[in-house]
Scaffold this motif. Structure first.
Motif, mmCIF file in Angstrom:
data_model
loop_
_atom_site.group_PDB
_atom_site.id
_atom_site.type_symbol
_atom_site.label_atom_id
_atom_site.label_comp_id
_atom_site.label_asym_id
_atom_site.label_seq_id
_atom_site.Cartn_x
_atom_site.Cartn_y
_atom_site.Cartn_z
ATOM 1 N N LEU A 118 -1.789 -11.909 -0.079
ATOM 2 C CA LEU A 118 -0.596 -11.527 0.670
ATOM 3 C C LEU A 118 -0.705 -12.090 2.076
ATOM 4 N N ILE A 119 0.316 -12.815 2.506
ATOM 5 C CA ILE A 119 0.390 -13.208 3.909
ATOM 6 C C ILE A 119 1.659 -12.609 4.500
ATOM 7 N N GLY A 120 1.556 -12.148 5.741
ATOM 8 C CA GLY A 120 2.703 -11.517 6.384
ATOM 9 C C GLY A 120 2.451 -11.319 7.861
ATOM 10 N N THR A 121 3.296 -10.514 8.491
ATOM 11 C CA THR A 121 3.081 -10.166 9.891
ATOM 12 C C THR A 121 2.033 -9.058 9.972
ATOM 13 N N GLU A 122 1.602 -8.763 11.193
ATOM 14 C CA GLU A 122 0.640 -7.676 11.381
ATOM 15 C C GLU A 122 1.205 -6.353 10.877
ATOM 16 N N GLY A 123 2.487 -6.113 11.182
ATOM 17 C CA GLY A 123 3.107 -4.859 10.784
ATOM 18 C C GLY A 123 3.146 -4.690 9.281
ATOM 19 N N THR A 124 3.504 -5.756 8.583
ATOM 20 C CA THR A 124 3.586 -5.691 7.115
ATOM 21 C C THR A 124 2.212 -5.509 6.500
ATOM 22 N N VAL A 125 1.247 -6.307 6.938
ATOM 23 C CA VAL A 125 -0.107 -6.223 6.377
ATOM 24 C C VAL A 125 -0.738 -4.872 6.680
ATOM 25 N N ASN A 126 -0.630 -4.429 7.926
ATOM 26 C CA ASN A 126 -1.275 -3.173 8.330
ATOM 27 C C ASN A 126 -0.598 -1.938 7.752
ATOM 28 N N SER A 127 0.679 -2.059 7.381
ATOM 29 C CA SER A 127 1.380 -0.910 6.795
ATOM 30 C C SER A 127 0.818 -0.546 5.428
ATOM 31 N N GLY A 128 0.243 -1.539 4.751
ATOM 32 C CA GLY A 128 -0.294 -1.307 3.416
ATOM 33 C C GLY A 128 0.762 -1.174 2.335
ATOM 34 N N ALA A 129 2.012 -1.473 2.670
ATOM 35 C CA ALA A 129 3.102 -1.267 1.711
ATOM 36 C C ALA A 129 2.947 -2.161 0.481
ATOM 37 N N TYR A 130 2.633 -3.429 0.695
ATOM 38 C CA TYR A 130 2.441 -4.332 -0.436
ATOM 39 C C TYR A 130 1.220 -3.919 -1.254
ATOM 40 N N GLN A 131 0.135 -3.630 -0.542
ATOM 41 C CA GLN A 131 -1.096 -3.267 -1.234
ATOM 42 C C GLN A 131 -0.890 -2.039 -2.116
ATOM 43 N N LYS A 132 -0.214 -1.035 -1.567
ATOM 44 C CA LYS A 132 0.039 0.194 -2.324
ATOM 45 C C LYS A 132 0.903 -0.087 -3.545
ATOM 46 N N ALA A 133 1.939 -0.912 -3.357
ATOM 47 C CA ALA A 133 2.837 -1.232 -4.472
ATOM 48 C C ALA A 133 2.105 -1.985 -5.576
ATOM 49 N N ILE A 134 1.206 -2.892 -5.191
ATOM 50 C CA ILE A 134 0.425 -3.636 -6.188
ATOM 51 C C ILE A 134 -0.496 -2.700 -6.958
ATOM 52 N N PHE A 135 -1.205 -1.837 -6.240
ATOM 53 C CA PHE A 135 -2.149 -0.922 -6.894
ATOM 54 C C PHE A 135 -1.430 0.082 -7.797
#
Length: 276
Positions: A118-135
């Motif tokens: 995943l590449i994104g802005t600091e806000g997107t990466v640090n929010s964990g939203a993508y990571q949570k959705a993937i898991f």
């Protein structure tokens, strides 16, 4: 219902990056009127507190609904989606879409070795939203996330290719290549402008997922299911581009962005809705 069908679709982003989402909506729903609002006054959203970003997003959505009478809104911004989507879906009674879930589903389905970048802005990466959705979809998958703030700056300046872009991409992406990922999510709406360079650096074996295409498909399906599609194939939709601070839209972007988006014209008008 007829009046609802004729209403436009609203899109919002922190700047011009979200036009990559608009491009996909144009393609899939060519008959629809689109109103795009780029909050250039407050860009970039990435490093900002997510509560503040949520406030900005709410202000823009209220403006799009009350002043522009939109029938649906796309938060065409990954940080904005991370910060505000679930809340906005609760407080507004029209369809509100974000750019994360469709991309995650696509990435999980594409990955063969369960290693997703995943590449994104600091806000997107640090929010964990993508990571949570993937898991939530595949708890055994590994996610390798990297914030790439300079990518946003390059795009806003209209720099999509060249030595500076290539060296920046190599700096950000080399650790992801070394990790052996086989799918990479472009987790910022600015990043599809850099697809050619990102693909070159990552190599042909790594598949890129563009959330813009996935959310455009989601919007079309939702409008069809709710009988909100403007079925007038002989008429092309009208596109309106607004920003909160016109001085922060670079001329270089206008030149290169017009070509990238395949638009005859790309003219922004300023409407600073944050004055009051």
């Amino acid at each position: 219902m007829l009046d609802d069908v004729k209403r436009p679709i609203g899109l919002l982003d922190s700047g011009v990056g979200g036009l990559t989402v608009a491009r996909e909506v144009f393609k899939l729903l060519p008959e629809e009127d689109i109103i795009y609002f780029g909050d250039t006054l407050h860009l970039p959203y990435g490093p900002k507190d997510l509560d503040l970003v949520c406030d900005y997003v709410e202000k823009i959505i209220r403006y799009l609904i009350t002043e522009k009478k939109v029938k649906a809104v796309v938060i065409a911004c990954n940080t904005g989606t991370s910060a505000a989507l679930s809340y906005m879906q609760k407080i507004f009674d029209i369809p509100i879409f974000g750019v994360i879930n469709g991309a995650v589903e696509k990435a999980v389905n594409l990955s063969k070795n369960s290693k997703i970048a995943l590449i994104g802005t600091e806000g997107t990466v640090n929010s964990g939203a993508y990571q949570k959705a993937i898991f939530n979809l595949a708890e055994k998958d590994q996610v390798f996330a990297r914030s790439c703030p300079e990518f946003v700056e390059l795009v806003e300046e209209g720099k999509f290719t060249g030595p500076e872009v290539k060296s920046t991409a190599e700096f950000y992406l080399e650790p992801l290549r070394e990790a052996g990922v086989d799918v990479l999510i472009l987790g910022c709406t600015h990043f599809p402008y850099l697809t050619a360079v990102i693909a070159e650096v990552m190599g042909a074996e790594v598949k890129l997922v563009n959330p813009a295409y996935e959310v455009a498909r989601e919007v079309k399906l939702n409008l069809i299911l709710n009988n909100l599609v403007r079925n007038s194939a002989a008429v092309s939709g009208q596109h309106q581009f607004l920003v909160s601070d016109l001085s922060r839209v670079s001329q270089d972007f206008l030149q290169h962005g017009r070509e990238f988006l395949q638009l005859d014209e790309l003219n922004f008008k300023e409407d600073n809705i944050f004055r009051n």
